[in-house]
Design a protein around this motif. Sequence first.
Motif, PDB file in Angstrom:
ATOM      1  N   LEU A  99     -20.854   9.420   6.844  1.00 11.23           N
ATOM      2  CA  LEU A  99     -20.908   8.265   6.586  1.00 11.23           C
ATOM      3  C   LEU A  99     -19.489   7.467   6.268  1.00 11.23           C
ATOM      4  O   LEU A  99     -18.639   8.242   5.827  1.00 11.23           O
ATOM      5  CB  LEU A  99     -21.816   7.853   5.173  1.00 11.23           C
ATOM      6  N   ASN A 100     -19.253   6.030   6.318  1.00  9.21           N
ATOM      7  CA  ASN A 100     -18.145   5.546   5.867  1.00  9.21           C
ATOM      8  C   ASN A 100     -18.373   4.366   4.960  1.00  9.21           C
ATOM      9  O   ASN A 100     -19.630   3.774   4.785  1.00  9.21           O
ATOM     10  CB  ASN A 100     -17.521   4.942   7.121  1.00  9.21           C
TER      11      ASN A 100
ATOM     12  N   THR B 287     -23.525   3.988  16.834  1.00  7.28           N
ATOM     13  CA  THR B 287     -23.296   5.452  17.088  1.00  7.28           C
ATOM     14  C   THR B 287     -23.099   5.979  15.530  1.00  7.28           C
ATOM     15  O   THR B 287     -22.436   5.529  14.571  1.00  7.28           O
ATOM     16  CB  THR B 287     -21.948   5.922  17.593  1.00  7.28           C
ATOM     17  N   PRO B 288     -23.887   7.055  15.223  1.00 15.90           N
ATOM     18  CA  PRO B 288     -23.653   7.449  13.653  1.00 15.90           C
ATOM     19  C   PRO B 288     -22.215   8.133  13.297  1.00 15.90           C
ATOM     20  O   PRO B 288     -21.617   8.684  14.376  1.00 15.90           O
ATOM     21  CB  PRO B 288     -24.614   8.567  13.743  1.00 15.90           C
ATOM     22  N   PRO B 289     -21.769   7.570  12.417  1.00 21.55           N
ATOM     23  CA  PRO B 289     -20.521   8.093  11.920  1.00 21.55           C
ATOM     24  C   PRO B 289     -20.115   9.504  11.688  1.00 21.55           C
ATOM     25  O   PRO B 289     -21.378  10.413  11.169  1.00 21.55           O
ATOM     26  CB  PRO B 289     -20.061   7.078  10.604  1.00 21.55           C
ATOM     27  N   GLY B 290     -18.907  10.022  11.812  1.00 21.94           N
ATOM     28  CA  GLY B 290     -18.790  11.490  11.560  1.00 21.94           C
ATOM     29  C   GLY B 290     -18.127  11.483  10.169  1.00 21.94           C
ATOM     30  O   GLY B 290     -18.229  10.379   9.582  1.00 21.94           O
ATOM     31  N   ARG B 291     -17.901  12.485   9.963  1.00 19.51           N
ATOM     32  CA  ARG B 291     -17.166  12.814   8.284  1.00 19.51           C
ATOM     33  C   ARG B 291     -15.985  12.279   8.355  1.00 19.51           C
ATOM     34  O   ARG B 291     -14.989  12.698   9.188  1.00 19.51           O
ATOM     35  CB  ARG B 291     -17.102  14.081   7.816  1.00 19.51           C
ATOM     36  N   PRO B 292     -15.387  11.167   7.504  1.00 19.30           N
ATOM     37  CA  PRO B 292     -14.281  10.498   7.575  1.00 19.30           C
ATOM     38  C   PRO B 292     -13.391  11.369   7.013  1.00 19.30           C
ATOM     39  O   PRO B 292     -13.291  11.928   5.930  1.00 19.30           O
ATOM     40  CB  PRO B 292     -14.403   9.286   6.779  1.00 19.30           C
TER      41      PRO B 292
ATOM     42  N   SER C 176     -21.696   3.018   5.964  1.00 20.20           N
ATOM     43  CA  SER C 176     -22.424   3.113   7.241  1.00 20.20           C
ATOM     44  C   SER C 176     -23.005   4.595   7.104  1.00 20.20           C
ATOM     45  O   SER C 176     -22.652   5.383   6.442  1.00 20.20           O
ATOM     46  CB  SER C 176     -21.412   3.088   8.299  1.00 20.20           C
ATOM     47  N   GLY C 177     -23.948   4.798   8.111  1.00 19.89           N
ATOM     48  CA  GLY C 177     -24.421   6.089   8.383  1.00 19.89           C
ATOM     49  C   GLY C 177     -25.789   6.401   7.442  1.00 19.89           C
ATOM     50  O   GLY C 177     -26.226   7.455   7.401  1.00 19.89           O
TER      51      GLY C 177
END
Lengths: 785, 1256
Positions: free
Chosen positions: B312-313, A456-461, B544-545
Amino acid sequence: MSPSPQHSARDTIPVGDIELHDDYLPALPAGDYRVEVTHTLWTEPEAGEAFTAVQRFTVRGPQIAIDTGAVVAKQPPDASSGRYAEVLPHVVLGDPMLPWERAMRGAPAGTPWLALLVLTDDQLVDGTTAPTRTISGTVGDFLADDPDVLKPELALEADLGDADPCAYIQVVAEEFHAVAPRLAELRFLAHCRGANTGDRAIMGIKEDGLFAVVVAGRFPATAPPGSTTATKNIVHLVSLEGHEKILVDDPDFQGCDSVALLSLASWSFWAYPDRQADFADLAEGLTRTPDGNQAGREEMWLRPASPYQDTDGTPAPQRQVARRLNDGYLPLPYLTRSGEATYGWYRGPLTPVMPVATARAAQATTADALIGYDPAWGSFDMSLATAFETGRALAVADAAFAQHLLAFKHAARHLIDTLYHQATSNHLPPDDDGPKTARAAFGSLLDSDLLTALGTPPGRPAAPWTPPAPAAPPADPAQALEDFLRSDATRATLTGALADGDGLKDHFAPIAQWLGRLMLLHPVPFTHLVPEERMLPQESLRFFHVDPTWLDALVSGALSIGAQSSRDTLQDQIVADTVRTAAARTAAAHRDTLRGTTPDDPVPDDTTAGDAGNGLGSAARPVSGLLLRSALVSGWPNLAVRAGGPDGALLPVLRMDHLAPTVLLCLFDGLPATVELSEPQEGFRFGVEDHGLIPLRNMLPPNSPTGPQLGEQLGTDVTFPVLDHLRTGTGGRVLDIGSLIPALTAALETAHSTTVGPVGPADLAMQMVKVPEAIRFTGPNGDRR
Amino acid sequence: MTTSPALVVPVGLDALVVNTALRGRDGFRTWQHNYQALNDYMSPEPDEGDRQSNEAVHNHTGVHLHWTLPRGLRHGVQDPQTGEVRYPLVPNRWLVVRFSGTSTRRAKAWVIESDCPYSGTAYQNGHPYDRSSSYLVSDATLRAWQSSPDPYRNTMTPDAPQVLIGLAFPLTDTAPWTERATDVPLFVTAMATGDPYFTTYTPHNSNVFSFLDDLSDVTAADTLGYQVIGWYSDPGADILASLPPGASYADHLAHLGWQDPRLTGDPDQDTAVTPATRSLYSGMALTIPWDPNATSAPAPDPLDTIRDSGGLNVAVGNTTEDAFTALAGRTLHATGASPSGSDLQLLRTFLHNVLDIADEKGGDARVRRHVHDASFGASAGGHHWTVTPPPADTADPTATPAPFTPPTWLATLNDDQHRLDKQLGELYTHQWRLNALWLKYGLADALSPRPGAAPDPDRMRQELDPNQEGSLAHTVHAMTAQVRDLAAKVPQPDDTRPHAGDHDALLAGISAFAEARGLTGGATLKAVPRHPYWQSNNPVVSVSGLLPPADTTVSDEPVPVRPLTDDGTSPLVGAVTVAGTTISATPGGAGHGAMPAVPGLSALPQEISALLAECFLLDAGSAPALAAATGLPVNDISAVIAAHRPADYTGTLPALGLDPWAQSWEPLIMEWKVAYRHIPYAAGTQRCWTFDGTDYRYTGAVGAAPDPVTVTGISGLGPHPRSLFAARLKEYIAHHGTDDQRGQLDAWLTSIGGWAFLAQELTGFNERLAARDLRAFRRPSTDDTDHPHIAGLAGYLDAATDDGLPARYRGRVTSSPYLPGGAGAPFHETRQGQIHVEELFLYDKFGRVLDVVSPDTEGGGLHDYRNFPLVVDTLLTAETSLTPTIAAVAQLPPRPLQPARLDFDLLDAQTGTRIVRTAADPNPIGGWILPNHLDHSLLLYDPAGRLLGTYRLLTGAQGQRSGRWEPPPDGTVTTLDQVAALAPLVAGLIGSSNLATEANFTAFLDVIDATLWTTEPLGQRADQNLTLLIGRPLALVPAQLRLTLEGPPLGDTGWAATLDPSPPAFTADRFAVRLGDQAARDDGLIGYFTADDPAAYRYDRFHSVTAPDDGQDYATQIGPLGTQQGGNYPELTFGDPAPTRLLLLLDPRAAVHATSGIAPTAAVTVPPRHVDDALRHVQALFRFGPVLTTEHAQTLVFPRPAEKRGTWSWLRPAPGQAPWTPYELTPALPDAQFPDSPATLEDGMLRLLTEPEQEH
C-alpha cells in the motif's frame, strides 16, 4: 467560316486576331411556345382513349429594349465628328446571340431582327427634344393605333405590358423604304465575332470574347467633298419585328405617313467629308509638344517641366531643383505639426525615373520614420511618409477592410497564443506530434494504460518517491512570448497558416484582395498620383515607373492600423512578407479576376508554384505604365493598348482604367519597349477605301506556310468597287446587297481562280473591313532594345 | 399478529470469525462513547490517545455478526421549516438464528432488543453490561421506561440520560421471548447520538446492530449459517406504517431506495398497488466454517494479505484531488511507467475538473490558481445590497436605457449591513468564549486537583454573570442587543406568514423592505453575497492498496425487496428442486423434516417462519440434513444450493447474502498521529517564510523551529478518490470522449469500482493546532440552575429568548476548547510548519487493526515512521526539512487557522472612499490613458472620456528630451490646473517629475507595452472597433487591499488564557500580496502606484507587472514571480488599522488578481457599464501627417473614415498655443480630377466626435 462558335473566344484567339461567324443562333428563338403531347392507348386491336397534355412556356429575349451595357462599341463614336463618309456605321453588341434571338416572320433562320438605320434629321418625325430624335414613352403609346403612323404587328412577350417604358422613333415612310434593308438583305448586315479582349480597358461587362455586330447598310450623309461643314447623322438600332411586310421592294404603308420603330440604341455623329479629328490625328497629336514639335521621349515622362537645366553650368541650388523635378518630385507647401508653413518634396508612386528600392518602407511602423531629410539642402522628402499615411487613411476609411484587418490580426494573435500555449503548457507532452489540448492529451492518457496501471495493486513501497513537479511559469511571460514569436519555427507555422483553410486563410484572403487593389493604386486619390495638372496636360501621353518603395510604404500604412502594442507590430512584420507577396499576386491577377478568367481565389493554395504575382512591383520585376489624357479616351473607350517588351512579346496588363472620361491609366507588368494604341479590333470599321474600292481578301485556308493567310489581302490591286452597288433612286448612299453579293462573289472567284462557295455575312464583313488604325510609341524601355 | 402486507428488505450481514489464533495475531481497536463524562464537563468521545485496544468483549472468540441497516433508514431528511435533519426510526427487534450441525441441523436463536436499556434487571439476570452500547436518551424515553410494566425498563433511574442499550435474549422453549415494551415509544435512529459510527462500528452498536455468538455450545468443527431478521416492535413506528406528507407509496420507496416489483414506474398503475405497511429485514451469512480448536486464523484474510505484502501507499496533499494525484503518480511509478510531469498535471487538472481551463491561454497559471484556491473552504462573508434598474425595454434593443440612479438609502443600508456583518463576527467569537468559559468553569470544578492555571472560580462566575457590568456575559448581552438593532435595519426573513423555506421567506422580507423604502418602477433590491471568508482545508491523506468499506460504495440502484401479501403466492423461496425432487422446509420438521425447530416463533411476526425456511433452503450447510431426509446424494444437493440458480428455486431469491462467507477486512476508520513543527513567521529579525509570488517558502534558518507538537485524530475513510475519478470520467467521456472511449466507459467504470483507493482529510487537524476541540462537548442549557442565561447568550438554537438573537444568526458555537484530560494543549495562531506522520493505522467495523506507520519498530507496523515513504504532493514539498531524520516531510505554508479574506476592492474615484462592487455603485475610473507605442505618447482623458491632452517626449532647448504635457488641440483645456480639476489622478500621474525624464517615460511606455503582449486584447466585443483603431484604453482606478478575519483573531484556549488572553501576535505579521497575473493571461493590470496616505499616491514610482529596463528609476517590477529573496510587494497585516491604498493602471476589460498564498486569489473587475459609458464618449484623436490634401470650400479632401457614430474632422495645427482649426472632410476620390486649389502636405490630427447630439 463556321456558324455558331462553340468556344470561348477571348483567350483562344491571339491578341489582335479576330474570328468571324455568320451568326450565332439560339437553340430556340424567343417567343411563346406550346408543347403538346398526345398519348393514345392501344387496346387491341383498335386505338382506345387518347390522353393529351399541354405545356406552355416562354423563351425570353429582349424585345422592346436592351440593357444599356449591351452595346460594347458604337462606330463612329457617339458625338464624334470625323471623316466618316466612307465608313459604314456599326454597333458591337456584347451578347453575341442578341440579333438572332427573335425570329422574323417569313424569313429563314439567321435573319436578324435588328437593323442599324443611319438617318438624318429630316427623315425623322417628332422626338425633337432628343438629339437622336428618340421618343420616350410606354409600350402602350408606341403600339396605340394611329392612322398616320404604321405600327409593327408585334406579339408582346408575356412579361411585357403596356405600361413598360420604351424608346421609339418615327421615320417618314418614304425615307424608311429608302434606307431600310430588305428582308433578304438583313442577314448580311449582322455577324458574330470573336476577339481576345486582353488589351482593353475593362468596361464593366461580362465579356466572353464573343460579340455580335450589326452594320448599317448606308454610308453617312456628308456635305460634298471639300466642304468644311459637318453633317449630323443619327444612328438607330431598331427592331424590325412586326415590320416584315414592309421590308420589300414595294411596301404597302397602309396610307401612313411614317413608320414607328422601337429604338434599342441610338447615337449621333458628325461626318466631315475630309480628314480631321479622327483616330490617327488624335493619336499623332499625342506625340507632339504643345508647340507642335515632335516630342522627345524625355518629354513623355510623367513629371513637371523644370525651369532649370541639370547641367554643370547651373548654380547648385537650381541644379538641385532641376534634379528633383527631373526625378519626378514636386515642391509642395508643407504645414508642420507645430504650425509652421514650409516646403516639402513630394513624389507619388508614378515616377519618371527608375526608382531606387529601399527596404525601409516595408518595415516602417510610422510615417515619421519615412520622412527623408536632406541635410545638404535642408529639405524634407515627404513622399514615403505621405504614402504611409495615405495607406493608413485609406485603411481607416474602409470600414470593411479595417474590420477584416483587425479580425486577421486578432486571429493571428490567437493562433500565436495557441501555438505558444501548446509549446509551453505543462499539461502537454513535450513532443511536437502529440495532442494539442489538455483534453485530448488526457484522452490519449486514458487510451494508454492509465486506468489499468491505477488499478494495479501497489507493491511494498521502499524508497521515498517525489512526484515530478510541473515546470514553473516563465519569469517574464512577455519575453518568453517574444522569444517564441521570433523563433523560426513559429514564423514558418504562421506563414503556413496563412494559406491553410483551417488557419488564417479565411481572414487573410480579403486582406490580400484589398491590398492587391491598393498596390494597383485603385483607391489612391488621383492627386496623390498626379499632384499637378502640368504634369499631365490636355492631349498628352505620359509614361512612368511604379515606385515599389512607395507601394511598400502605402501597404505599411494600411497594415499599421490597429497595432496596439509592439507585439502587434512584430507580428505584422512576421506576416508582412507573406501579406505583400499575396497582395502582389492578387494585384497581378486582379484584372483576370475582374474579367472572370481565374477562379475567385486570390491566394493559391500552393504558394510555391511560380505564379504571376511573385516579386511583382519589385526592382526585379518592375511595374510601369502610362497615363493618357486625350479625346482618344472618350472617343474610343474601347481603345486597345498593347505594350511590347524588349523581345516583342506582349506585356501583361495589370490595370487599365478610365480615371476620368478623358484619362486612361494603364499599368504593365514590366517595362514596355513599345506601346501601341489602336482602335479596337471588334470595333474596327466597315467601309470602303478611296474611290469606293475595297481590297479583296483571301477566303481560303492557307495552302502552304508561305501562302496568303485567311483574310490577307490578295493584292494591292485586287479590288472591288462597292459603290457601284448602291440603291438607285434614293437620296443617300444605301448598299444594294442584292446586287452587291453576286458581284462580289464573282469578283472573288475570279481573284481566287476557284469557287469560294456562297458568300455569307461573315465573308462580307471580312471583305468590307477597314483595317483598325493604330499608333505606336516607344515605351519606357525603348532605348534598352 | 397483523396480516397487513409487509416488505422483506435484504440487509447485509457480516461475520467475523475470531479464533484463538486470530486473537493472538490481530490487534483490535475498540472504543466507545462515554456519555458519563459529560457530567464532568468532558467529551463523551475518548481522547485520541485514550482509545481502548483488545478489549476482551470485542475480540472474544466466536462469530461477530454485524448487520448493515438499509441506506434508506440511515438517511436524514432536512425539515424545510426548521432546517433540522430528522432521521427515521430503525427496527428495534432482531432475531438472530444460528444453524449448525451436519446431517442433523440445530438452530439456536436470540432476540435482540436494540433499545432495551441495561438496567438493574438486566444486571440481575446476568446480561453482561459490556455487550450493550452507550446511548443518550431523552427525558421522554426515560419517563416512558419508568412507566413501563417491563422490569428491564422500569428499573432505570429517571435522571440519567447517559445509558447503555441493547440486550440479547436467548430464545429457548423454556424461556420464550415475548414483546414486553409495546407502549414504550421507539427512539433509536441512525444518528441519534450524533455518532457517525453508531450503525457501522460494532463496538458502538453491540447488541443493537451487532451480536457476538461466542459459540460456547459448539465444541467441534462445524459449518455455521446465520440469519438475522429485524422488525419494529411497534408496527405504528414502522418506516412503512405511514407515508410522508404528499408522497405516494412509490415515492416513499424510491426515497428509501427499495424496489417493490409490483411497482412499474407508471403512476397510474402504481397507485393501484396495495402499499406495504410493515417492513421486515432479513440478512444471511452462510457456510461459515468454525473450528474451536483451529491453530491458525481463518484464511484467506485480506488484512493478513496486506500485512504480508505491505502493498500500500500513502500520500498527503491539500485536497483529495491533490493527494490522489500524488498517490496515482506513485502507483504509476511503481508499474514502471514513470509518469511525466505533464501526465500528473493532466491527472490533477482532470480531477479538479478544470481541463477546459488548462486549454485556455495561460491555462497552466489558471489551473495553478484554481488548485491553490481549492485548498480553502468558504464561510459566508456577509452581504452587499444593490438595486438593479428596471429591465430594459426588450422590444427595442437599440434603445439606450435611461440613466438609473440608485436610491440614496442604498448606501445607508449597505453601511448597516456591513456593520451587522462585522458585529456578528465579533459576537460569534464572544459567544464561543462565553461557552468555553462556562465549560471551563464546570470542568475546573470537576477536575481534581483543580488545574493550577485555572482562574479563580469567583472571577469566572462573575464573568458568566450577565448582570455584572463588564463581564463577558454582559458584553455578549450588549453585543446581542446591538446585533438585534442592526438586524432590524436590514431586510430580514418575513415571519408574518408561512413560506416554503428560508430562502423564500428572506426574499419576501427583502421585497417588503424595498417596498417600505419606496422602491418602485421595476427596480429590484438584491442581496449580493460578499466574497466569503476562507480557511485552509485540513491536509488530506490518500491510501492505495485498500478497498473502501463495501457499504460506502453501493450503487444508487434501488434494492429489490419482496412484498408479502395475502394473494396466496409468496415471493419467498419455498422449495428447491434437486434432480427433479422438490424439497421444501418448515421450522420444526414439516415438509421434508430436515429443518430444526426454532423455539418461540409464535411470539414473533408470523412471516419469520417462512423466512427461516428460506434461509435453510439457501444454506449449503443444510445439504447433509436434506440428503438424509430425502435420500438424495449430499453432493447433488450441496451443488444445487451452492449455485443458487433461480431456476432451481421456487420464489425469488433474496438480493443479498447468497455469496459464500469469507473473512473480510475493509478499513472503516483511520487514526493518525502527525508531528507538526511550527515555523514562526520570523526568528529574531530574520523572516523564516518568503513569499515567492504564489505562496510561501520556508527560507529561515534550520533550528529556528521549536519542538514538534503531536496532533492526533481519527477520520472515517471513504472511497472518495474512486467516485471522484468515476464521476469526472463519465463527464469527460460524455462531452469529449471518442466513440471508442464511449464504448469502453462501462468497462472502465467497472474497473474503477475495483480500485483500491481511499482518502480522508485529517479531520480536526487545523482545530487541534488552534487548541480547539471538535468532539462532542457538554453544552449549557436553559434549565441550568447556576447559569440559565448562558445557553441563550451563546446562541443555542433551542435557547431562544425574546431578547436573544434572531434565529438565523444562532447556532454558531460548534466547538470547545481542547483540554485533553483537563490539561491545556499547545495553541498556534496560524498553521505554518512542517509535518510528518508518526503513526497511522486503520481498522474495520469489527476493530481489526492494520498498523501502517508506527513508531514501534518492534511491534510490527508496516513501516517505521522514520523511513516511511509517504508521498508528498508537489504543493506540499519541503525544500528544506527541519527533521532530516524523517524520510518524508510535508510543508504547510502559512495559513490562518480561522476564516480570513483578502479584501480587494475598487474605490469610487471621485471620493476615494466608497467601495465599488456593482454597476449601481459609483464609478471607480479616475481617468483614461491611451498609450500609443508607435509614436511614444499617451492620450489622456477624464473619467467621462473627455480629452485632456497628450503626454509625450518633447525636445527641449538644450536638445534634451523630456516628457511633457500638451493641451488638447481643440483648446478646451489649456492648463494643468484644469486637468487636475477634471481628473486629479491623471494630473497626478503626469505631474510626477520622475516620469518626465526620457528614460523613465520610455520605461513606463515599455512596461505598458510589454503587459499588453499577454493581456487578451478584447472580449469579442464588436462595438469597440473604434477603440481598437486608436488603441487600448487603460484606466486609472483607485483600489484598496486589506486582510480581514471573520471576527477577532483566534485566542489561546488554555487555562491561563481563560480570562486574560494574550494579545494576538500574528496580526502583526506582514503578508505580501502580488497584484496582476501575467502568466494567466486573464489579468488586466499594468501596474500600480502606492499611497503614503489615502490622499497621496506616490506617483514617483510605478510598480509594473513586467520588468522594466535598467537605467531608469521610475518603474519597478512587482515581485518578480519566483523570487526567493522577497520581492517588491505590498505587505499587509491582519492588524492594519486601515486598508492599503493603491492606484491601479489597468485594462478594464480584464480582471485584476491579487495573490497572497494565505487566502484564495482575489479579483476585481471594473463593472462594464462604467467602461462602456466612457468609451462611447471618448474623443478619438489620430495623429496624422504628412498627408497630401487640397482645401476645397473650407473643407479638406481626405479619405473619409467610415465610423458612423460620429463626425470626423481634421484639425490643422496652429502656431504657438492657439487652438487647432477644425476642417470638415471631403472624400478624396481616385478619379482623375484636378483640384482647383494646389495640393499641400499637412500634419494634423484626425478627430472623431462621437454622438454629437448628446454632446450639448
